[in-house]
Design an enzyme around this catalytic site. Structure first.
Site, PDB file in Angstrom:
ATOM      1  N   LYS A  88       0.859  -1.188   0.000  1.00 54.74           N
ATOM      2  CA  LYS A  88       0.000   0.000   0.000  1.00 54.74           C
ATOM      3  C   LYS A  88       0.893   1.235   0.000  1.00 54.74           C
ATOM      4  O   LYS A  88       1.816   1.355   0.824  1.00 54.74           O
ATOM      5  CB  LYS A  88      -0.862  -0.014   1.251  1.00 54.74           C
TER       6      LYS A  88
HETATM    7  C1  E4P Z   1      -8.314   0.816   3.957  1.00 55.37           C
HETATM    8  O1  E4P Z   1      -7.609   0.552   3.010  1.00 55.37           O
HETATM    9  C2  E4P Z   1      -8.288   2.129   4.636  1.00 55.37           C
HETATM   10  O2  E4P Z   1      -7.056   2.373   5.182  1.00 55.37           O
HETATM   11  C3  E4P Z   1      -9.394   2.184   5.665  1.00 55.37           C
HETATM   12  O3  E4P Z   1     -10.586   1.716   5.079  1.00 55.37           O
HETATM   13  C4  E4P Z   1      -9.579   3.565   6.270  1.00 55.37           C
HETATM   14  O4  E4P Z   1     -10.733   3.563   7.062  1.00 55.37           O
HETATM   15  P1  E4P Z   1     -11.059   4.747   8.089  1.00 55.37           P
HETATM   16  O5  E4P Z   1     -11.341   5.979   7.315  1.00 55.37           O
HETATM   17  O6  E4P Z   1     -12.267   4.265   8.832  1.00 55.37           O
HETATM   18  O7  E4P Z   1      -9.847   4.906   8.973  1.00 55.37           O
END
Ligand code: E4P
Length: 214
Positions: free
Chosen positions: A83
């Site tokens: 990522k």
């Molecule tokens: C996933 O890839 C993201 O990092 C995650 O869904 C972020 O979620 P949040 O906005 O609830 O922290």
């Protein structure tokens, strides 16, 4: 449609994976920190439980650092995906890594332009954040709809992961709009198969059966 679990909690992943519902897992530094475990150890364990892609995020913010971390993370398992945050340095890293066949998931996407840039740089996945856009009063569903349209229009192969999912309605909406994947927190996932009327119906059936038998 594919469902990913947005968690690094191994017990949650095992429970829902046993239902055949988990196509992959996404994590970020916040999610990993909640588990209080070694990053590599937890990602490797998750990669052994789930057959699909498991996203692990780099910490570096410069291209060189991101590429170095990504090459290391990519060694941890065959199904690991790196990522990368949506920045200029991140795009450069994605471009370098795509030429090495290292899969990337570009995160923190809030506009169609950012999604297009990530897809063009060579990302395998792009992650628009639905809940965080809702928090600032922006139409998150329009983002999913428009991303779907432009990726299809120009034939990009990057898959859309609808991220920052906060409720059941988000999942239903992004499914309708053609997101390839919704990544769902462990606390939300059971809401996909539950309904109070289902519970009430079962209870009534059981009560009627007991009266009939008695
Ligand atoms: C996933 O890839 C993201 O990092 C995650 O869904 C972020 O979620 P949040 O906005 O609830 O922290």
């Amino acid at each position: 449609m594919k469902f990913f679990l947005d968690t690094a909690n191994v017990e949650e992943i095992k429970r829902i994976n046993e239902l055949g519902l988990v196509d992959g897992v996404t994590t970020n530094p916040t999610i990993i920190s909640k588990e209080g475990r070694d990053f590599k150890e937890v990602i490797t364990e998750i990669c052994g439980i789930v057959a699909g892609p498991v996203s692990a995020e780099v910490i570096a913010l410069d291209t060189e650092g991101m590429v170095k971390e990504a090459r290391e993370i990519a060694q941890w398992a065959d199904n690991v995906v790196v990522k990368i945050p949506m920045t200029e340095a991140g795009l450069k890293a994605v471009h370098i890594l795509s030429k090495e066949q290292i899969k990337t998931n570009v995160t923190l996407i809030f506009t169609v332009a950012q999604g297009l840039m990530a897809a063009k740089a060579g990302a395998s996945f792009i992650s628009p954040f639905v809940g965080r856009l809702d928090d600032i009063g922006t139409d998150s569903l329009a983002l999913i709809r428009h991303l779907r349209q432009v990726l299809d229009q120009y034939g990009y192969s990057a898959e859309i992961i609808a991220a920052s999912i906060r409720n059941l309605k988000h999942v239903e909406d992004v499914a309708e709009l053609g997101a390839d994947i919704a990544t769902i927190p462990g606390s939300i996932f059971p809401k996909l198969w539950s309904h109070p009327l289902t519970d009430a119906g079962i209870e009534a059936f059981m009560q009627d059966w007991q009266s009939f038998k008695g």
